[in-house]
Design an enzyme around this catalytic site. Structure first.
Site, PDB file in Angstrom:
ATOM      1  N   PHE A 121      26.873  48.433  75.035  1.00 62.05           N
ATOM      2  CA  PHE A 121      27.805  48.465  76.165  1.00 62.05           C
ATOM      3  C   PHE A 121      29.235  48.464  75.616  1.00 62.05           C
ATOM      4  O   PHE A 121      29.666  47.482  75.009  1.00 62.05           O
ATOM      5  CB  PHE A 121      27.493  47.196  76.968  1.00 62.05           C
ATOM      6  CG  PHE A 121      28.362  46.874  78.136  1.00 62.05           C
ATOM      7  CD1 PHE A 121      28.091  47.424  79.384  1.00 62.05           C
ATOM      8  CD2 PHE A 121      29.411  45.969  78.022  1.00 62.05           C
ATOM      9  CE1 PHE A 121      28.863  47.075  80.496  1.00 62.05           C
ATOM     10  CE2 PHE A 121      30.185  45.619  79.123  1.00 62.05           C
ATOM     11  CZ  PHE A 121      29.910  46.177  80.355  1.00 62.05           C
ATOM     12  N   ALA A 128      42.325  45.262  75.988  1.00 66.85           N
ATOM     13  CA  ALA A 128      41.698  45.143  77.308  1.00 66.85           C
ATOM     14  C   ALA A 128      40.389  44.370  77.204  1.00 66.85           C
ATOM     15  O   ALA A 128      39.342  44.935  76.879  1.00 66.85           O
ATOM     16  CB  ALA A 128      41.445  46.530  77.902  1.00 66.85           C
ATOM     17  N   ASP A 238      25.819  41.634  87.224  1.00 69.02           N
ATOM     18  CA  ASP A 238      25.113  40.544  87.913  1.00 69.02           C
ATOM     19  C   ASP A 238      23.798  40.223  87.195  1.00 69.02           C
ATOM     20  O   ASP A 238      23.464  39.058  86.969  1.00 69.02           O
ATOM     21  CB  ASP A 238      24.811  40.924  89.373  1.00 69.02           C
ATOM     22  CG  ASP A 238      26.085  41.041  90.191  1.00 69.02           C
ATOM     23  OD1 ASP A 238      27.084  40.408  89.808  1.00 69.02           O
ATOM     24  OD2 ASP A 238      26.079  41.773  91.190  1.00 69.02           O
ATOM     25  N   GLY A 341      26.002  12.736  60.714  1.00 62.05           N
ATOM     26  CA  GLY A 341      26.451  13.579  59.594  1.00 62.05           C
ATOM     27  C   GLY A 341      25.469  14.693  59.282  1.00 62.05           C
ATOM     28  O   GLY A 341      25.865  15.802  58.892  1.00 62.05           O
ATOM     29  N   GLU A 364      30.841  38.664  78.536  1.00 66.17           N
ATOM     30  CA  GLU A 364      30.545  39.071  79.924  1.00 66.17           C
ATOM     31  C   GLU A 364      31.302  38.203  80.919  1.00 66.17           C
ATOM     32  O   GLU A 364      30.749  37.726  81.904  1.00 66.17           O
ATOM     33  CB  GLU A 364      29.026  39.027  80.212  1.00 66.17           C
ATOM     34  CG  GLU A 364      28.158  39.806  79.246  1.00 66.17           C
ATOM     35  CD  GLU A 364      28.426  41.306  79.236  1.00 66.17           C
ATOM     36  OE1 GLU A 364      29.309  41.763  79.984  1.00 66.17           O
ATOM     37  OE2 GLU A 364      27.767  42.009  78.455  1.00 66.17           O
ATOM     38  N   SER A 367      34.551  31.788  80.899  1.00 62.62           N
ATOM     39  CA  SER A 367      34.350  30.785  81.962  1.00 62.62           C
ATOM     40  C   SER A 367      35.546  30.756  82.910  1.00 62.62           C
ATOM     41  O   SER A 367      35.384  30.549  84.115  1.00 62.62           O
ATOM     42  CB  SER A 367      34.137  29.406  81.343  1.00 62.62           C
ATOM     43  OG  SER A 367      32.912  29.418  80.659  1.00 62.62           O
TER      44      SER A 367
HETATM   45  C1  LIG Z   1      30.505  38.328  69.618  1.00 57.88           C
HETATM   46  C2  LIG Z   1      31.042  39.124  70.766  1.00 57.88           C
HETATM   47  C3  LIG Z   1      30.277  40.139  71.308  1.00 57.88           C
HETATM   48  C4  LIG Z   1      30.791  40.932  72.341  1.00 57.88           C
HETATM   49  N1  LIG Z   1      30.058  41.988  72.819  1.00 57.88           N
HETATM   50  C5  LIG Z   1      30.635  42.865  73.678  1.00 57.88           C
HETATM   51  C6  LIG Z   1      29.963  44.075  74.050  1.00 57.88           C
HETATM   52  O1  LIG Z   1      28.820  44.325  73.663  1.00 57.88           O
HETATM   53  N2  LIG Z   1      30.615  44.955  74.845  1.00 57.88           N
HETATM   54  C7  LIG Z   1      31.876  44.723  75.312  1.00 57.88           C
HETATM   55  O2  LIG Z   1      32.409  45.571  76.018  1.00 57.88           O
HETATM   56  N3  LIG Z   1      32.539  43.576  74.994  1.00 57.88           N
HETATM   57  C8  LIG Z   1      31.947  42.656  74.184  1.00 57.88           C
HETATM   58  N4  LIG Z   1      32.614  41.503  73.833  1.00 57.88           N
HETATM   59  C9  LIG Z   1      33.929  41.256  74.381  1.00 57.88           C
HETATM   60  C10 LIG Z   1      33.974  40.112  75.382  1.00 57.88           C
HETATM   61  O3  LIG Z   1      33.368  40.483  76.588  1.00 57.88           O
HETATM   62  C11 LIG Z   1      35.452  39.723  75.510  1.00 57.88           C
HETATM   63  O4  LIG Z   1      35.786  39.054  74.310  1.00 57.88           O
HETATM   64  C12 LIG Z   1      35.727  38.865  76.714  1.00 57.88           C
HETATM   65  O5  LIG Z   1      35.600  39.624  77.884  1.00 57.88           O
HETATM   66  C13 LIG Z   1      37.133  38.253  76.670  1.00 57.88           C
HETATM   67  O6  LIG Z   1      38.103  39.209  76.382  1.00 57.88           O
HETATM   68  P1  LIG Z   1      39.160  38.925  75.210  1.00 57.88           P
HETATM   69  O7  LIG Z   1      38.409  38.522  74.007  1.00 57.88           O
HETATM   70  O8  LIG Z   1      40.042  40.109  75.099  1.00 57.88           O
HETATM   71  O9  LIG Z   1      39.984  37.681  75.705  1.00 57.88           O
HETATM   72  P2  LIG Z   1      41.270  37.681  76.754  1.00 57.88           P
HETATM   73  O10 LIG Z   1      40.910  38.509  77.898  1.00 57.88           O
HETATM   74  O11 LIG Z   1      42.435  38.081  75.914  1.00 57.88           O
HETATM   75  O12 LIG Z   1      41.326  36.185  77.102  1.00 57.88           O
HETATM   76  C14 LIG Z   1      42.009  35.205  76.325  1.00 57.88           C
HETATM   77  C15 LIG Z   1      41.986  33.895  77.108  1.00 57.88           C
HETATM   78  O13 LIG Z   1      42.685  34.062  78.344  1.00 57.88           O
HETATM   79  C16 LIG Z   1      41.855  33.674  79.426  1.00 57.88           C
HETATM   80  N5  LIG Z   1      42.163  34.517  80.581  1.00 57.88           N
HETATM   81  C17 LIG Z   1      42.257  35.868  80.636  1.00 57.88           C
HETATM   82  N6  LIG Z   1      42.546  36.279  81.873  1.00 57.88           N
HETATM   83  C18 LIG Z   1      42.630  35.172  82.639  1.00 57.88           C
HETATM   84  C19 LIG Z   1      42.894  34.925  84.032  1.00 57.88           C
HETATM   85  N7  LIG Z   1      43.103  35.917  84.898  1.00 57.88           N
HETATM   86  N8  LIG Z   1      42.904  33.636  84.462  1.00 57.88           N
HETATM   87  C20 LIG Z   1      42.672  32.618  83.600  1.00 57.88           C
HETATM   88  N9  LIG Z   1      42.419  32.786  82.291  1.00 57.88           N
HETATM   89  C21 LIG Z   1      42.391  34.042  81.815  1.00 57.88           C
HETATM   90  C22 LIG Z   1      40.429  33.874  78.926  1.00 57.88           C
HETATM   91  O14 LIG Z   1      39.508  33.064  79.637  1.00 57.88           O
HETATM   92  C23 LIG Z   1      40.578  33.444  77.477  1.00 57.88           C
HETATM   93  O15 LIG Z   1      40.486  32.052  77.389  1.00 57.88           O
HETATM   94  C24 LIG Z   1      32.086  40.665  72.853  1.00 57.88           C
HETATM   95  C25 LIG Z   1      32.831  39.597  72.341  1.00 57.88           C
HETATM   96  C26 LIG Z   1      32.324  38.830  71.312  1.00 57.88           C
HETATM   97  C27 LIG Z   1      33.163  37.699  70.778  1.00 57.88           C
END
Ligand SMILES: Cc1cc2nc3c(=O)[nH]c(=O)nc-3n(C[C@H](O)[C@H](O)[C@H](O)COP(=O)(O)OP(=O)(O)OC[C@H]3O[C@@H](n4cnc5c(N)ncnc54)[C@H](O)[C@@H]3O)c2cc1C
Length: 380
Positions: A121, A128, A238, A341, A364, A367
């Site tokens: 995916f 983004a 979902d 430990g 996905e 929190s």
């Molecule tokens: C090991 C791993 C596997 C993954 N696999 C996939 C995959 O297969 N396909 C894919 O497309 N993506 C994948 N992801 C991406 C993952 O879905 C994103 O990391 C996630 O959606 C968060 O985006 P970001 O890392 O850019 O964090 P950001 O969006 O930059 O968020 C940073 C912080 O800001 C907070 N934040 C952001 N917006 C808001 C808001 N409106 N209100 C309050 N708080 C907010 C977030 O909760 C977080 O704490 C993967 C990530 C990891 C680490």
């Protein structure tokens, strides 16, 4: 609500449990230590038809419902969380195909799934993440073909998958309504693997950057029509969020079982630490919360299976994913505490469980994003 599993579901659960105890548990430790994709577990799971489960019978799959998939993911969460994540990425491409796949796409990719080929995916980009609508990968129509250019990051199974679902802007300036979804085969010209991430946990799964440079696909590889991609992605989530509830329950249960065993054998102050009420209460709390998370998760799966896909399902799927994944982090952290430990050392599996758990409240939808979705729906 009482949820009874069918005989088939119980057989599948028991098959996975046996495979888990016999092989997956050991392979999970090995792949974590080696920090390498767990090809052997993938092979074993393909052998019993796990990746073909969601495809319709018509294309050779089993057409498993959300409850069955959640059972599978709970077992994988217990024995092989990295393979659970691998399956989650694959599942995220299922509902978009059901909802938006033309006959060509449905036949091509459901048949691939039924043959145990793996999907990935590709939504997230460096700029983004939570704000998926701000993605920059572009697809432009040149003659009869869409030409895709851009970079996706953090893609689970990037470089090991057989096909990819990729979201790209086809209507610049239209935000969420300007994004479309394409299915792309792994050997498409111009598709390459960039950086392979070194991760804190889930080290038996592969997470990679995927680079699209003038990747060309004909029009029938677009799923759901121009500008419909993001809506399809969210509708697909979902099922995935419910599944992540299952993974979280499985991993939390695995940690709790470790704690109970350890508490019976570790002696301090002349008695097993299981006799200290402070620790007993911690364990009781964990067990209560895991049961609550499990009930919410399977209730959500059951709602999904009833065919209802409205706002209550979106809210419940967010609740199940958020509640269970945050709980899993708390449980695995508390279990490390119970081990003292020794919990901090690699001799026991609980430190790995704590590292694996952290991902579940990030992928996905973090929190924080799920709190936002739940609150938005409550006020709507
Ligand atoms: C090991 C791993 C596997 C993954 N696999 C996939 C995959 O297969 N396909 C894919 O497309 N993506 C994948 N992801 C991406 C993952 O879905 C994103 O990391 C996630 O959606 C968060 O985006 P970001 O890392 O850019 O964090 P950001 O969006 O930059 O968020 C940073 C912080 O800001 C907070 N934040 C952001 N917006 C808001 C808001 N409106 N209100 C309050 N708080 C907010 C977030 O909760 C977080 O704490 C993967 C990530 C990891 C680490």
């Amino acid at each position: 609500m009482c949820i009874e599993f069918t005989e088939e579901q119980k057989i599948l659960r028991d098959t996975l449990r046996k495979l888990g105890k016999d092989k997956l548990e050991r392979l999970t430790v090995e792949s974590d230590r080696a920090d390498k994709f767990d090809y052997e577990s993938l092979r074993l799971l393909k052998e019993i038809g796990i990746f073909g489960l969601p495809a319709p019978v018509k294309y050779g799959g089993s057409e498993a419902n959300a409850t069955t998939l959640t059972i599978v993911l709970e077992e994988l969460g217990y024995f092989s969380p990295s393979m659970a994540c691998t399956l989650i990425g694959h599942l995220a491409l299922v509902r978009p195909l059901f909802l938006g796949g033309n006959e060509f796409l449905a036949e091509r990719y459901f048949t691939k799934m039924a043959k145990e080929e793996l999907g990935a995916f590709c939504l997230t980009e460096p700029e983004a993440g939570s704000d998926a609508a701000s993605l920059k990968t572009k697809a432009s129509l040149e003659g009869d073909e869409w030409v895709i250019n851009g970079t996706k990051c953090f893609i689970t199974s990037g470089g090991v998958a057989d096909f990819y679902g990729v979201w790209a802007v086809t209507g610049p300036g239209k935000g969420a309504d300007g994004i479309s979804l394409f299915y792309v085969d792994k050997d498409a010209k111009g598709l390459s693997v960039g950086k392979i991430e070194e991760k804190m946990g889930m080290r038996g799964s592969q997470t990679a950057e995927m680079i699209f440079e003038d990747v060309k696909v004909t029009k029938e590889y677009m799923c759901g029509g121009v500008g419909k991609g993001l809506k399809l992605a969210f509708e697909g989530l979902d099922l995935v969020r419910c599944g992540l509830g299952g993974v979280s329950c499985g991993l939390a249960q695995a940690a709790l079982d470790q704690a109970i065993q350890y508490m019976k054998t570790r002696h301090q102050f002349g008695k097993p630490i299981a006799q200290f009420q402070a620790l007993q209460f911690m364990v009781a709390n964990m067990a209560m919360n895991i049961e609550a998370a499990r009930a919410l998760t399977y209730q959500t799966a059951s709602l999904y299976d009833s065919g209802y896909h409205g706002i209550d399902l979106i809210t419940k799927a967010s609740m199940a994913k958020c509640f269970a994944s945050d709980l899993c982090m708390r449980v695995t952290t508390d279990v490390v505490q119970i081990f003292g430990g020794y919990g901090y050392m690699k001799d026991y599996p609980v430190e790995r469980m704590m590292r694996d758990a952290k991902l579940l409240s990030i992928v996905e939808g973090t929190s924080q994003i799920h709190h936002h979705i739940i609150a938005r729906n409550l006020f709507s």
